[in-house]
Design an enzyme around this catalytic site. Structure first.
Site, PDB file in Angstrom:
ATOM      1  N   ARG A 100     -28.916 -11.203 -14.035  1.00 40.80           N
ATOM      2  CA  ARG A 100     -27.758 -11.328 -13.240  1.00 40.80           C
ATOM      3  C   ARG A 100     -27.753 -12.941 -12.573  1.00 40.80           C
ATOM      4  O   ARG A 100     -26.799 -13.428 -12.328  1.00 40.80           O
ATOM      5  CB  ARG A 100     -27.480 -10.568 -12.200  1.00 40.80           C
ATOM      6  N   GLU A 171     -17.671  -5.685 -17.450  1.00 36.29           N
ATOM      7  CA  GLU A 171     -17.298  -5.676 -16.164  1.00 36.29           C
ATOM      8  C   GLU A 171     -17.442  -6.932 -15.646  1.00 36.29           C
ATOM      9  O   GLU A 171     -18.299  -7.834 -15.951  1.00 36.29           O
ATOM     10  CB  GLU A 171     -18.281  -4.522 -15.446  1.00 36.29           C
TER      11      GLU A 171
HETATM   12  C1  FWK Z   1     -23.205  -1.028  -7.970  1.00 41.78           C
HETATM   13  C2  FWK Z   1     -24.369  -0.422  -7.009  1.00 41.78           C
HETATM   14  C3  FWK Z   1     -24.668   0.824  -7.788  1.00 41.78           C
HETATM   15  O1  FWK Z   1     -25.408   0.720  -9.014  1.00 41.78           O
HETATM   16  C4  FWK Z   1     -26.395   1.721  -9.124  1.00 41.78           C
HETATM   17  N1  FWK Z   1     -27.191   1.060  -9.893  1.00 41.78           N
HETATM   18  C5  FWK Z   1     -28.043  -0.205 -10.167  1.00 41.78           C
HETATM   19  N2  FWK Z   1     -28.856  -0.352 -11.086  1.00 41.78           N
HETATM   20  C6  FWK Z   1     -28.926   0.977 -11.626  1.00 41.78           C
HETATM   21  C7  FWK Z   1     -29.845   1.458 -12.768  1.00 41.78           C
HETATM   22  N3  FWK Z   1     -30.563   0.688 -13.611  1.00 41.78           N
HETATM   23  N4  FWK Z   1     -29.277   2.934 -13.231  1.00 41.78           N
HETATM   24  C8  FWK Z   1     -28.439   3.496 -12.399  1.00 41.78           C
HETATM   25  N5  FWK Z   1     -27.719   3.078 -11.308  1.00 41.78           N
HETATM   26  C9  FWK Z   1     -27.860   1.681 -11.120  1.00 41.78           C
HETATM   27  C10 FWK Z   1     -26.698   1.707  -7.603  1.00 41.78           C
HETATM   28  O2  FWK Z   1     -27.458   3.001  -7.625  1.00 41.78           O
HETATM   29  C11 FWK Z   1     -25.696   1.559  -6.925  1.00 41.78           C
HETATM   30  O3  FWK Z   1     -25.012   2.984  -7.085  1.00 41.78           O
END
Ligand code: FWK
Length: 482
Positions: A100, A171
């Site tokens: 990112r 997105e």
């Molecule tokens: C926008 C933030 C959201 O993205 C989720 N998130 C970020 N990276 C991952 C990931 N690698 N797997 C599952 N959920 C994820 C995080 O838990 C939060 O709810």
């Protein structure tokens, strides 16, 4: 090149594209014409925008998780588990934090360490490092459409490889992936970077390949007044449409008062369609996405399922086209595949039970929706005025003037003067409008709503309410009572 809300001409685009594709070795494998043919070979049922359009027409709410791990073989297993065991209607590939920030060397190290340790040493899937071929291995191994989810201010190379790699949705946006995520990234630059992304999507559209685009709705995910998230969503939609994007999902993060949340989705859909029509983009398909609670989560998994189910119910009652699902591991970090699948099953259970009910047209929702529409129009009219008719220029000027102002955003380009607080029913109101260009009656509406809470709590309307509301969640409440 100067910032303008104008379709990028081919010469300018191709010149920039050379630099973008040269910025990491995997960029050289991207060939537009070949990628168009690959995208056209993807079966109908795996085209993201088609599945959304069908669900929207049937009034159904699709469920989609977030998910991403370092090793692509593990990532395939994870996504297959989420569609088989979780019942995911739509799949993600959540990109890691290094990618990112265009820090591909560190992402490369993360892949190496993950291979050595046998566990994911990245918090997402490093698309740029893997490149087109491996991404196609991933997207071809799945039954459902797959979307790239991330938070990248300069996502130009990521877009190229994602689309060439068979992802059919993408997105992000120049505001929503900058102001809530970064401190120093120039807003002017990220708007231009995302014009590149949207121009590339537009070129795929012109070649007969439809790629769905989804501005990031929740922003900082903390007490965001619906009018502010709607204003950003509409701006990113119009900027994308100018570049030729035809399929857009606008989003909103759950705030907690059901009436306001349902009204937010209703008004967002109405505003997006009316502004697209007003500015002559008559052929853009609009769907909506509701993000389950983006605030702090309880560690206790049973309580976490309560939060997940509450967001599921609101999404269903709002008739959102899709809902982004949280997991019972939210408080801990990246979830296991089992926890992620459990969050999906809990969500589907609630969505299915509520599929024949709706709150979209009840009077209190209509009233709340009208308020949000009026507030958002006040903001957007001022943005266009500041830009002397140019939306991109107006957006930058609006942030400088505090006309666009995202609460709790880290960016130095954000005024940070708007202060939200909940009213007596937990709806997000505005305690200090900062430089929001609201009419007096709208300001009075917010003041009165907060006065109601003040009378109930026997304390003055004050900044303390904001603090109490931020901490309330950790205590399992919405409104931070004294
Ligand atoms: C926008 C933030 C959201 O993205 C989720 N998130 C970020 N990276 C991952 C990931 N690698 N797997 C599952 N959920 C994820 C995080 O838990 C939060 O709810």
């Amino acid at each position: 090149m100067e910032l303008r809300n104008k379709r990028i001409d081919n010469d300018t685009f191709y010149k920039e594209r050379k630099e973008v594709l040269a910025s990491w070795p995997t960029g050289k494998d991207v060939n537009f014409e070949e990628a168009v043919e690959f995208q056209k070979s993807i079966p109908e049922e795996k085209i993201f925008g088609r599945k959304l359009a069908q669900a929207d027409a049937e009034g159904r709410t699709l469920i989609q998780p977030r998910a991403g791990v370092a090793l692509y073989t593990e990532h395939i297993r994870l996504l297959q588990f989420l569609e088989e065991e979780g019942g995911a209607d739509l799949l993600p590939s959540t990109v890691d934090s290094y990618t990112r920030l265009n820090r591909y060397h560190e992402a490369e190290n993360g892949i190496i360490k993950s291979k050595e340790s046998g566990r994911s040493m990245l918090n997402g899937f490093p698309i740029v490092n893997y490149g087109t071929k491996i991404c196609r291995t991933v997207t071809s191994a799945l039954k459902n459409p797959v979307q790239v989810r991330h938070g990248t201010p300069d996502a130009r190379l990521l877009t190229e490889i994602s689309i060439a790699g068979g992802f059919t949705s993408y997105e992000g946006g120049g505001i929503s992936y900058n102001i809530p995520y970064s401190k120093n990234f120039s807003l002017e630059k990220t708007i231009m970077y995302w014009q590149y992304t949207d121009r590339l999507v537009g070129m795929y559209e012109e070649a007969g390949v439809s790629i769905n685009r989804e501005p990031f709705g929740p922003l900082t995910g903390t007490l965001i007044p619906p009018c502010i998230s709607s204003a950003v969503a509409v701006i990113e939609t119009l900027l994308a449409a100018e570049q030729g994007v035809k399929d857009i999902t606008v989003g909103y993060g759950q705030c907690g008062n059901v009436i306001q949340d349902v009204a937010a989705i209703r008004s967002l859909r109405e505003l997006t369609n009316s502004y697209l029509k007003e500015y002559g983009y008559d052929d853009v398909r609009v769907t909506t996405v509701f993000h389950q609670w983006m605030g702090g989560f309880p560690q206790d998994e049973a309580k976490a399922f309560g939060v997940i189910s509450w967001g599921s119910a609101t999404a269903a009652l709002a008739k959102a086209t899709k809902v982004i699902v949280k997991t019972p591991h939210e408080a801990m970090g990246v979830p296991t595949k089992e926890a992620n699948a459990a969050g999906l099953r809990a969500t589907k259970q609630v969505i299915s039970m509520l599929r024949d009910q709706s709150l979209v047209d009840i009077p209190v929702v209509e009233q709340e929706s009208d308020i949000i529409v009026r507030e958002t129009k006040c903001i957007l009219d001022k943005v266009f005025e500041l830009g002397k008719g140019d939306l991109a220029v107006g957006t930058v000027a609006a942030f400088e003037a505090g006309v666009l102002d995202i609460p709790f955003a880290p960016s130095r380009y954000n005024a940070g003067k708007v202060l939200p607080a909940r009213d007596d029913n937990g709806a997000v109101r505005i305690l200090d409008t900062g430089h929001l260009p609201f009419t007096e009656d709208l300001k009075a509406f917010h003041r009165e709503k907060l006065e109601e809470r003040s009378r109930f709590e026997h304390r003055p309307v004050s900044f303390q309410m904001v603090i109490d509301d931020v901490y309330a969640i950790g205590k399992g409440f919405l409104v931070g009572r004294p």
